[in-house]
Design a protein around this motif. Sequence first.
Motif, PDB file in Angstrom:
ATOM      1  N   UNK A 259       0.800  -1.228   0.000  1.00 16.35           N
ATOM      2  CA  UNK A 259       0.000   0.000   0.000  1.00 16.35           C
ATOM      3  C   UNK A 259       0.831   1.275   0.000  1.00 16.35           C
ATOM      4  N   UNK A 260       1.934   1.295   0.761  1.00 13.88           N
ATOM      5  CA  UNK A 260       2.774   2.495   0.812  1.00 13.88           C
ATOM      6  C   UNK A 260       3.401   2.770  -0.551  1.00 13.88           C
ATOM      7  N   UNK A 261       3.908   1.728  -1.199  1.00 14.64           N
ATOM      8  CA  UNK A 261       4.519   1.903  -2.523  1.00 14.64           C
ATOM      9  C   UNK A 261       3.488   2.373  -3.532  1.00 14.64           C
ATOM     10  N   UNK A 262       2.304   1.794  -3.490  1.00 10.98           N
ATOM     11  CA  UNK A 262       1.250   2.179  -4.427  1.00 10.98           C
ATOM     12  C   UNK A 262       0.832   3.629  -4.216  1.00 10.98           C
ATOM     13  N   UNK A 263       0.675   4.037  -2.962  1.00 11.19           N
ATOM     14  CA  UNK A 263       0.312   5.424  -2.665  1.00 11.19           C
ATOM     15  C   UNK A 263       1.418   6.390  -3.069  1.00 11.19           C
ATOM     16  N   UNK A 264       2.680   5.976  -2.902  1.00  8.23           N
ATOM     17  CA  UNK A 264       3.803   6.835  -3.284  1.00  8.23           C
ATOM     18  C   UNK A 264       3.827   7.060  -4.793  1.00  8.23           C
ATOM     19  N   UNK A 265       3.573   5.999  -5.561  1.00  5.52           N
ATOM     20  CA  UNK A 265       3.552   6.132  -7.020  1.00  5.52           C
ATOM     21  C   UNK A 265       2.412   7.046  -7.460  1.00  5.52           C
TER      22      UNK A 265
ATOM     23  N   UNK B  27       0.843  -5.502 -15.219  1.00  6.93           N
ATOM     24  CA  UNK B  27       1.097  -4.567 -14.114  1.00  6.93           C
ATOM     25  C   UNK B  27       1.848  -5.287 -13.006  1.00  6.93           C
ATOM     26  N   UNK B  28       3.168  -5.086 -12.908  1.00 12.73           N
ATOM     27  CA  UNK B  28       3.980  -5.812 -11.918  1.00 12.73           C
ATOM     28  C   UNK B  28       3.851  -5.288 -10.484  1.00 12.73           C
ATOM     29  N   UNK B  29       3.140  -4.209 -10.243  1.00 15.51           N
ATOM     30  CA  UNK B  29       3.108  -3.621  -8.904  1.00 15.51           C
ATOM     31  C   UNK B  29       2.562  -4.553  -7.815  1.00 15.51           C
ATOM     32  N   UNK B  30       1.663  -5.512  -8.110  1.00 16.86           N
ATOM     33  CA  UNK B  30       1.215  -6.415  -7.045  1.00 16.86           C
ATOM     34  C   UNK B  30       2.323  -7.228  -6.410  1.00 16.86           C
TER      35      UNK B  30
END
Length: 275
Positions: free
Chosen positions: A63-69, A200-203
């Motif tokens: 979640x932190x990485x996703x919110x940062x992006x 989408x590699x973000x997961x």
Amino acid sequence: MLILTGAALVLVAFYDFLRTTISLSGTGFLSRAIADGLWRLGSKSTLVLERTTGLSIRGLLGPVILLAVAGTWVLIHLCGYALILRGGLSLVQAETGEPATWVQTVAFAGSTLSTLGASTVQVTGGWWDILSMVAAMNGMILLTLAVSFLLNILQTTTNARTFASRFHAVKASVPDGDMSKQLEGLGSDLTSVVVMLTASPLPRFFVPSDPTMDFPNAIVELCDLTRNGTLEKTSEIVAAIRLLGRHLGTTPDEDEVAAARKWALRHTIPRKNRR
């Protein structure tokens, strides 16, 4: 210079946003740099915290990485439009007619991007009015696609965890010699997850607290089973592993199974005994 710099920022951020959300071929260079940097920092911090305090932040990394992006996309767009607006007499205060301050300009840019349209300043007309319209349309695209993108990431994460859980259930229920036939039924599920990760590699950054739902860890074990001959090389599940290595591995000339294993290890945080 302000207008050119602002336009460049908007174009770079919007390209990275579209490349990450709808290209179905990975992430943009900006998103990738932010996500990989935060992952390296977060994974190291997780190990230190678990060893010293017993506190785990594994579940917060994704979640932190996703919110940062997502926050970076919004911030760069905001800065870009604010710079463009400051490049000329674009805004005046509604009550006094005086030129808008920096704070009022940033507030107007944010209000326009968010499609709220509430502000204490107004455009001076002409091309600045068109710019505010473009910014509003830009903001609407950002908000709409970002929500859809988030839902896709959560769906991919859920499917990956489901596959990992099923793999560990099969592993626990049958002897190693009989595992090949049992795992073959999971081939289509793994292929689906790999295709979604390619888009989408973000997961990959969402780490579960339960190790039986850890997808990268399951991939490592499947690669080991492939290399020791437990899984047939012509099976669908091995084909899915090779697909992962081919599209997500860092070295195209490397063996696809080895590339898939390295990918999985890069996204696995070791689980060690706590003090």
